[in-house]
Design a protein around this motif. Structure first.
Motif, mmCIF file in Angstrom:
data_model
loop_
_atom_site.group_PDB
_atom_site.id
_atom_site.type_symbol
_atom_site.label_atom_id
_atom_site.label_comp_id
_atom_site.label_asym_id
_atom_site.label_seq_id
_atom_site.Cartn_x
_atom_site.Cartn_y
_atom_site.Cartn_z
ATOM 1 N N GLN B 54 0.827 -1.210 0.000
ATOM 2 C CA GLN B 54 0.000 0.000 0.000
ATOM 3 C C GLN B 54 0.858 1.256 0.000
ATOM 4 O O GLN B 54 0.364 2.344 -0.275
ATOM 5 C CB GLN B 54 -0.984 -0.012 1.182
ATOM 6 C CG GLN B 54 -0.390 0.318 2.550
ATOM 7 C CD GLN B 54 0.083 -0.910 3.307
ATOM 8 O OE1 GLN B 54 0.558 -1.887 2.732
ATOM 9 N NE2 GLN B 54 -0.053 -0.880 4.631
ATOM 10 N N TYR B 75 -10.872 -8.075 -1.604
ATOM 11 C CA TYR B 75 -10.769 -6.988 -2.579
ATOM 12 C C TYR B 75 -11.514 -5.788 -2.008
ATOM 13 O O TYR B 75 -12.498 -5.956 -1.281
ATOM 14 C CB TYR B 75 -11.273 -7.397 -3.962
ATOM 15 C CG TYR B 75 -12.736 -7.784 -4.033
ATOM 16 C CD1 TYR B 75 -13.190 -8.992 -3.517
ATOM 17 C CD2 TYR B 75 -13.663 -6.935 -4.632
ATOM 18 C CE1 TYR B 75 -14.515 -9.336 -3.590
ATOM 19 C CE2 TYR B 75 -15.004 -7.289 -4.719
ATOM 20 C CZ TYR B 75 -15.421 -8.487 -4.194
ATOM 21 O OH TYR B 75 -16.740 -8.837 -4.267
ATOM 22 N N THR B 76 -11.051 -4.606 -2.306
ATOM 23 C CA THR B 76 -11.515 -3.446 -1.531
ATOM 24 C C THR B 76 -12.921 -2.980 -1.903
ATOM 25 O O THR B 76 -13.576 -2.315 -1.114
ATOM 26 C CB THR B 76 -10.564 -2.243 -1.685
ATOM 27 O OG1 THR B 76 -10.516 -1.872 -3.056
ATOM 28 C CG2 THR B 76 -9.180 -2.583 -1.183
ATOM 29 N N THR B 77 -13.405 -3.310 -3.117
ATOM 30 C CA THR B 77 -14.755 -2.866 -3.483
ATOM 31 C C THR B 77 -15.822 -3.836 -2.985
ATOM 32 O O THR B 77 -17.002 -3.658 -3.259
ATOM 33 C CB THR B 77 -14.882 -2.733 -5.017
ATOM 34 O OG1 THR B 77 -14.368 -3.924 -5.619
ATOM 35 C CG2 THR B 77 -14.127 -1.531 -5.533
ATOM 36 N N SER B 110 -4.825 -8.687 -2.287
ATOM 37 C CA SER B 110 -5.963 -8.359 -3.154
ATOM 38 C C SER B 110 -6.176 -9.434 -4.207
ATOM 39 O O SER B 110 -5.227 -9.882 -4.859
ATOM 40 C CB SER B 110 -5.743 -7.024 -3.851
ATOM 41 O OG SER B 110 -6.725 -6.859 -4.850
ATOM 42 N N THR B 115 -8.234 -3.411 -10.043
ATOM 43 C CA THR B 115 -8.876 -2.287 -9.359
ATOM 44 C C THR B 115 -8.055 -1.809 -8.168
ATOM 45 O O THR B 115 -7.954 -0.601 -7.916
ATOM 46 C CB THR B 115 -10.282 -2.716 -8.854
ATOM 47 O OG1 THR B 115 -10.940 -3.413 -9.904
ATOM 48 C CG2 THR B 115 -11.097 -1.523 -8.428
ATOM 49 N N ASP B 116 -7.503 -2.761 -7.425
ATOM 50 C CA ASP B 116 -6.836 -2.407 -6.171
ATOM 51 C C ASP B 116 -5.406 -1.916 -6.384
ATOM 52 O O ASP B 116 -4.435 -2.614 -6.121
ATOM 53 C CB ASP B 116 -6.849 -3.611 -5.217
ATOM 54 C CG ASP B 116 -8.248 -3.869 -4.675
ATOM 55 O OD1 ASP B 116 -9.061 -2.921 -4.670
ATOM 56 O OD2 ASP B 116 -8.506 -5.005 -4.256
ATOM 57 N N ARG B 120 -5.448 2.821 -3.809
ATOM 58 C CA ARG B 120 -6.714 2.297 -3.282
ATOM 59 C C ARG B 120 -6.487 1.513 -1.998
ATOM 60 O O ARG B 120 -7.250 1.648 -1.044
ATOM 61 C CB ARG B 120 -7.329 1.344 -4.310
ATOM 62 C CG ARG B 120 -8.373 1.951 -5.168
ATOM 63 C CD ARG B 120 -9.250 0.841 -5.726
ATOM 64 N NE ARG B 120 -10.481 0.765 -4.972
ATOM 65 C CZ ARG B 120 -11.590 1.411 -5.314
ATOM 66 N NH1 ARG B 120 -11.600 2.175 -6.384
ATOM 67 N NH2 ARG B 120 -12.685 1.308 -4.585
ATOM 68 N N LEU B 121 -5.443 0.689 -2.015
ATOM 69 C CA LEU B 121 -5.143 -0.115 -0.828
ATOM 70 C C LEU B 121 -4.788 0.796 0.342
ATOM 71 O O LEU B 121 -5.198 0.559 1.482
ATOM 72 C CB LEU B 121 -3.999 -1.094 -1.127
ATOM 73 C CG LEU B 121 -4.321 -2.211 -2.140
ATOM 74 C CD1 LEU B 121 -3.074 -3.030 -2.455
ATOM 75 C CD2 LEU B 121 -5.423 -3.128 -1.614
ATOM 76 N N PHE B 124 -7.924 2.285 1.664
ATOM 77 C CA PHE B 124 -8.644 1.249 2.402
ATOM 78 C C PHE B 124 -8.030 1.048 3.782
ATOM 79 O O PHE B 124 -8.736 0.949 4.794
ATOM 80 C CB PHE B 124 -8.605 -0.058 1.603
ATOM 81 C CG PHE B 124 -9.466 -1.157 2.176
ATOM 82 C CD1 PHE B 124 -10.810 -1.246 1.870
ATOM 83 C CD2 PHE B 124 -8.927 -2.124 3.028
ATOM 84 C CE1 PHE B 124 -11.601 -2.255 2.389
ATOM 85 C CE2 PHE B 124 -9.711 -3.137 3.556
ATOM 86 C CZ PHE B 124 -11.053 -3.206 3.232
ATOM 87 N N ARG B 139 -0.492 -6.287 -3.580
ATOM 88 C CA ARG B 139 -1.109 -6.404 -4.889
ATOM 89 C C ARG B 139 -0.071 -6.994 -5.838
ATOM 90 O O ARG B 139 1.069 -6.523 -5.892
ATOM 91 C CB ARG B 139 -1.513 -5.012 -5.361
ATOM 92 C CG ARG B 139 -2.020 -4.979 -6.778
ATOM 93 C CD ARG B 139 -1.451 -3.765 -7.458
ATOM 94 N NE ARG B 139 -2.295 -3.362 -8.571
ATOM 95 C CZ ARG B 139 -1.909 -2.474 -9.476
ATOM 96 N NH1 ARG B 139 -0.747 -1.864 -9.350
ATOM 97 N NH2 ARG B 139 -2.696 -2.167 -10.484
#
Lengths: 261, 204
Positions: B54, B75-77, B110, B115-116, B120-121, B124, B139
């Motif tokens: 991250q 996964y973050t979504t 992830s 996406t991640d 984003r990580l 999150f 990731r």
């Protein structure tokens, strides 16, 4: 004269080693992409498969032997425990020789996913995805999608009941629409994302879509439970682990089609 | 007759002695394996893949050697199970005594590397109060992720552009990267998981 022989011998050795070392002598054929509805799909929508090339035959004992000679880390006594269980190549005589009742042209089995994946990668290929494999395998001799024919399903199911077909040699079953042999009738085959199948293996659990074990499991329903043969393949994939090796589980490789050509 | 019995008895004795010796040997072997610095046969540090954290740092798994690892794939979504899985991870973390905390790393890998992104990580991590040394978000490439999941026996599938279905498994690795314990399911009793971590912390 003697030197001529020697010369020929060297040529033979050189060309032989060239062909066995990590180069495929296995022919590939083009599978024209398209869309289809697999048994387990994405939100019950069509899955799109791009053009790809697939090995005409599964990988043989002979070819796999050449591979482990070149890459000792995949030999039976040397493979890491992380990458295989105890049955890896257990049916071979030793690291570098087949058992005498094994035919060189029979499909290699008792190899883990890691080993199969590495074999393909070393040739600049990869394992097919579940979708690619199922797409190529829905063909019969004359049609790219024969799944609606009762005799197509019947044929596959009767193979599932036939014992020890892994002892047969490659090319002994039918040649399908794409020119590929043995997708059905010889051995089960590894796929790259076999671990994308989310069925628990226990039917009672699957009925209530156990959301504690699988996030979003309710979305992954079977589209056509009449296709019992396909259901068995998915269930099998869902039940195995990457270090698993089985006597009736082999593999073949695929390659992306270079779009710039 | 007596003779035969004696022979059998002594044979049995001999065999059992042998067995004992053998298991001693095995134990010894395991001990030397642990004490030496070579990577064990079963270690995830045999995987050659490179990952991004991250904090946008590239690392190989083996750089985590020496720490006890608690791992989960998310996964973050994700709206359904992942928040609960993350809660399970925090719950486990909260049960590690302060003195052992620095021996343990909690890793979230992830399953949606497209996406991640590291950003984003990072977001999150901040949103979930996991933005410190102890928490590592990873990731990798699609291939490395698939392979890593295969090692953990985690199954996952993309079911729509933003959603995946996946197994809910939390895994514990020892300081050599060898899998020691897995718990499967959401909100399950994590007593054994925590016990395994504490046991490993005692040894390290």
């Amino acid at each position: 004269m003697i030197s001529l022989f020697r010369f020929l011998a060297i040529i033979t050795v050189v060309s032989y080693s060239g062909s066995i070392y990590c180069q495929s002598n296995n022919e590939m054929t083009l599978v024209k992409g398209g869309s289809f509805m697999p048994l387990y799909g994405v939100d019950s929508s069509m899955v799109i498969v791009q053009d790809f090339k697939m090995d005409v035959y599964p990988v043989t004992n002979h070819e796999y032997l050449a591979f482990v000679k070149k890459y000792p880390k995949w030999q039976r006594s040397k493979i890491l425990k992380l990458f295989s269980d105890d049955s890896y190549l257990v049916h071979w005589e030793d690291d570098l020789s087949l058992n005498k009742d094994l035919l060189p042209e029979s499909p290699i089995t008792n190899v883990s996913w890691f080993a199969a994946k590495s074999y393909c990668e070393c040739q600049g290929k990869r394992l097919p995805t579940v979708d690619e494999w199922e797409y190529a395998a829905m063909a019969n001799e004359t049609m790219p999608d024969a799944r609606t024919l009762p005799e197509y399903n019947q044929k596959i199911l009767s193979w599932y009941e036939t014992p020890k077909t892994f002892k047969n040699t490659i090319g002994s079953t039918f040649k399908n629409y794409w020119g590929i042999y043995d997708l059905h009738g010889l051995v089960w085959e590894w796929t790259l994302d076999f671990n994308s199948v989310l069925i628990s293996g226990e039917s009672r659990k699957d009925v209530d879509k156990d959301s504690n074990l699988f996030c979003g499991s309710a979305a992954v329903g079977a589209s056509d439970l009449m296709n019992y043969a396909a259901f068995m393949r998915y269930a099998f994939r869902g039940s195995i682990k990457a270090n698993y090796s089985g006597r009736n589980l082999g593999f073949r490789c695929v390659k992306d089609v270079d779009k710039t050509q | 007759m007596k003779n035969i019995i004696t022979t059998i008895l002594s044979l049995t004795l001999f065999v059992s002695c042998n067995v004992e010796k053998k298991s001693d040997k095995v134990l010894q072997k395991v001990d030397t394996e642990i004490s030496s610095n070579t990577i064990s046969d079963m270690s995830i540090y045999n995987l050659p893949s490179t990952w991004t954290t991250q904090n946008n740092q590239d690392i190989e798994l083996k750089e985590l050697q020496g720490d006890i690892l608690v791992m989960v794939m998310i996964y973050t979504t994700c709206k359904a199970a992942c928040p609960r899985l993350v809660a399970d991870m925090r719950n486990i973390e909260s049960q590690i005594p302060v003195k052992d905390k620095e021996k343990v790393k909690l890793i979230l890998v992830s399953i949606d590397p497209e996406t991640d992104t590291p950003e984003r990580l990072k977001n999150f991590a901040q949103e979930n109060n996991m933005d410190n040394e102890q928490w590592v978000f990873l990731r990798g490439t699609k291939e490395a992720t698939r392979e890593f999941a295969a090692v953990l026996a985690v199954n996952y599938k993309k079911i729509s552009p933003m959603d995946f279905s996946h197994s809910n498994i939390i895994s514990v690795f020892d300081t050599n990267g060898v899998l020691k314990h897995q718990q499967e399911g959401l909100g399950v009793n994590n007593k054994e998981t925590v016990e395994t971590i504490l046991e490993l912390a005692k040894k390290s």
